[in-house]
Design an enzyme around this catalytic site. Structure first.
Site, mmCIF file in Angstrom:
data_model
loop_
_atom_site.group_PDB
_atom_site.id
_atom_site.type_symbol
_atom_site.label_atom_id
_atom_site.label_comp_id
_atom_site.label_asym_id
_atom_site.label_seq_id
_atom_site.Cartn_x
_atom_site.Cartn_y
_atom_site.Cartn_z
ATOM 1 N N CYS A 182 44.703 45.886 40.480
ATOM 2 C CA CYS A 182 44.119 45.696 39.115
ATOM 3 C C CYS A 182 43.410 47.093 38.635
ATOM 4 C CB CYS A 182 43.026 44.833 39.155
ATOM 5 S SG CYS A 182 42.029 44.298 37.711
ATOM 6 N N CYS B 240 39.447 46.240 38.753
ATOM 7 C CA CYS B 240 38.490 45.995 40.025
ATOM 8 C C CYS B 240 39.388 46.239 41.066
ATOM 9 C CB CYS B 240 38.218 44.480 39.941
ATOM 10 S SG CYS B 240 39.717 43.209 40.245
ATOM 11 N N CYS C 246 44.128 38.769 36.383
ATOM 12 C CA CYS C 246 43.621 39.110 37.775
ATOM 13 C C CYS C 246 42.561 37.928 38.032
ATOM 14 C CB CYS C 246 42.767 40.337 37.470
ATOM 15 S SG CYS C 246 41.859 40.877 39.119
ATOM 16 N N CYS D 177 38.536 39.405 38.486
ATOM 17 C CA CYS D 177 37.856 39.883 37.129
ATOM 18 C C CYS D 177 38.282 39.456 35.636
ATOM 19 C CB CYS D 177 37.848 41.385 37.297
ATOM 20 S SG CYS D 177 39.185 42.101 36.773
ATOM 21 N N CYS E 54 55.755 39.979 33.625
ATOM 22 C CA CYS E 54 55.862 40.967 32.415
ATOM 23 C C CYS E 54 54.469 41.629 32.261
ATOM 24 C CB CYS E 54 56.559 40.594 31.243
ATOM 25 S SG CYS E 54 56.856 41.654 30.062
#
Ligand SMILES: [Zn+2]
Length: 138
Positions: free
Chosen positions: A48, A51, A97, A100, A120
């Site tokens: 991510c 984070c 995610c 976060c 995607c």
């Protein structure tokens, strides 16, 4: 896995590029074939951008021809959340995610084996953590 990362708008703006902020915090979508990872063949773990949580692995990446990085599996299902998205006329499933709540992209049921899923994902939501190899070295 419940210690969420939460930051203010200003903190996010300080750490992300405007494009990364637009995609991950405002549920934006980058233009196809413009992201840095749609054609990337390097080995590693995609984390991510907000984070650093591991989200996808290069082993699960495939060329979907859509212009966005596409994966058939996640690194760990606990790391990636899903939410129903009805903002357009069609029903889609948003991918986030779990740490976060960054918007990553969408998942569609038309992917390859073994899962039949196509994640995607926007390049702007990802950072590639390159690894030499998974096997131990001498
Ligand atoms: Zn995150």
């Amino acid at each position: 896995m419940t210690d969420k990362v939460e930051k203010s708008k200003k903190e996010w703006l300080d750490t992300l590029t405007p494009e990364q902020y637009r995609v991950t915090r405002q549920k934006g979508t980058e233009r196809p074939f413009t992201g840095k990872y749609h054609d990337c063949k390097k080995d590693g773990v995609y984390v991510c951008v907000c984070c650093g949580t591991p989200l996808f692995h290069s082993d699960h990446k495939f060329d979907s021809g859509t212009g966005w990085p596409s994966f058939h599996s996640t690194v760990h299902e606990d790391n990636v959340g899903e939410e129903e998205d009805r903002t357009l006329w069609m029903k889609r499933t948003e991918v986030l995610c779990n740490k976060c709540d960054a918007h990553l992209g969408h998942v569609f049921p038309d992917g390859p084996e073994p899962t039949g899923l196509r994640y995607c994902i926007n390049s702007a939501a990802l950072n590639l953590d390159e690894k030499k190899d998974d096997t131990e070295e001498g």
